[in-house]
Scaffold this motif. Sequence first.
Motif, PDB file in Angstrom:
ATOM      1  N   GLY A   1       0.796  -1.219   0.000  1.00  0.00           N
ATOM      2  CA  GLY A   1       0.000   0.000   0.000  1.00  0.00           C
ATOM      3  C   GLY A   1       0.826   1.266   0.000  1.00  0.00           C
ATOM      4  O   GLY A   1       0.271   2.364  -0.102  1.00  0.00           O
ATOM      5  N   LEU A   2       2.141   1.178   0.118  1.00  0.00           N
ATOM      6  CA  LEU A   2       3.015   2.335   0.116  1.00  0.00           C
ATOM      7  C   LEU A   2       3.795   2.401  -1.194  1.00  0.00           C
ATOM      8  O   LEU A   2       4.119   1.378  -1.794  1.00  0.00           O
ATOM      9  N   THR A   3       4.090   3.623  -1.607  1.00  0.00           N
ATOM     10  CA  THR A   3       5.021   3.812  -2.723  1.00  0.00           C
ATOM     11  C   THR A   3       6.427   3.788  -2.148  1.00  0.00           C
ATOM     12  O   THR A   3       6.786   4.649  -1.336  1.00  0.00           O
TER      13      THR A   3
ATOM     14  N   ALA B   1       2.414   5.710  10.946  1.00  0.00           N
ATOM     15  CA  ALA B   1       2.673   6.990  10.280  1.00  0.00           C
ATOM     16  C   ALA B   1       1.521   7.462   9.407  1.00  0.00           C
ATOM     17  O   ALA B   1       1.370   8.670   9.191  1.00  0.00           O
ATOM     18  N   GLY B   2       0.725   6.539   8.873  1.00  0.00           N
ATOM     19  CA  GLY B   2      -0.300   6.937   7.927  1.00  0.00           C
ATOM     20  C   GLY B   2       0.301   7.533   6.671  1.00  0.00           C
ATOM     21  O   GLY B   2      -0.264   8.456   6.067  1.00  0.00           O
TER      22      GLY B   2
ATOM     23  N   GLY C   1       4.304  12.041  11.241  1.00  0.00           N
ATOM     24  CA  GLY C   1       5.445  12.418  12.063  1.00  0.00           C
ATOM     25  C   GLY C   1       5.289  11.961  13.502  1.00  0.00           C
ATOM     26  O   GLY C   1       4.220  11.499  13.932  1.00  0.00           O
ATOM     27  N   ILE C   2       6.363  12.131  14.263  1.00  0.00           N
ATOM     28  CA  ILE C   2       6.353  11.685  15.664  1.00  0.00           C
ATOM     29  C   ILE C   2       5.912  12.791  16.607  1.00  0.00           C
ATOM     30  O   ILE C   2       5.523  12.522  17.742  1.00  0.00           O
ATOM     31  N   GLY C   3       5.994  14.058  16.174  1.00  0.00           N
ATOM     32  CA  GLY C   3       5.569  15.160  17.029  1.00  0.00           C
ATOM     33  C   GLY C   3       6.339  15.186  18.336  1.00  0.00           C
ATOM     34  O   GLY C   3       7.555  14.987  18.384  1.00  0.00           O
TER      35      GLY C   3
END
Length: 321
Positions: free
Chosen positions: A216-218, A253-254, A279-281
């Motif tokens: 599902g990821l590029t 991460a989404g 991001g991790i924020g």
Amino acid sequence: MAGSDRGKAARVSLFGRIFLLNALVLIIATAVLAFSPVTVSTRAVSGEMVVLGAGLVAMLVANAVLIRVGLAPLDRLTKAMTTIDLLKPGPRLTAKGHGEIAELITTFNAMIDRLEAERGFSSARALSAQEAERRRVAQELHDEVGQSLTVVLLELKRVADQAPAHMREELRQVQETTRSTLDEIRRIARRLRPGVLEELGLVSALKALTAEITTGLTVTKRFAKDLPDLDAETELVVYRVAQEGLTNTVRHAGATSVELALQNHPAGVELRIRDDGRGIGDAEEGAGIRGMRERALLVHAEVEITALARGTEVRLVVPAR
């Protein structure tokens, strides 16, 4: 009441206690000079009081400056004690100061060296035991569960070939379910024990890893062709860090895309994983990231986790053999 008094005393800094004691002595000495018969004149005049007051203020300021300078190394030591992280080794404090203060800083540095060494030894043993357990479980999945399911598939095929026509479709569906389960077990076994890493090397193992867990990821892969040699332990650390980083990207991460790069670095080899997720924020580091740091320390490597404008970047720099 006694506990409350001790709590109030503990809130006064060492600088404050020393300064207040010295100030009290100086104020008493000034009062004695001002109001005692043993003065310049029988009774202190206003001009003498001004001189004594100015002298007292000057002595208090000088006393505060000298105490602050003398206790500055202790302030640095206190800050180091509250911020130190054994998973992020940093430079040691310089043993500045006089006498006991310099000795205290030297003792603190020696204690941190010992703690880092002991933690490294304990982590090495724990991770070694973990890898051994992974190999054992992967071997059992492959040899026992995998072979048993293979036998089940062969039996289902034999039964389906001999079964009446109206039952063959249902048996085919059971075959497909069993085959999917067998494929999943083999995938889990490969993740537990990356045999391709031992047989084909790090680059091939990373390519297989991205093909397995980034659905599902590029995915963008960049691998330098003239990478220096790494020993087996270092290659395993690089693989596990990449595995954990990609797993975090997929689960948390989404992200829609991720880049995996293995490039040359002046110190050796650099692994970089960059995604475009949330991001991790300000979130605290979880067990996965701390596990990456522990593995990196085993081969004297460094891990950096950076929050980007969009996404997160994980960098691992390992020394070449």
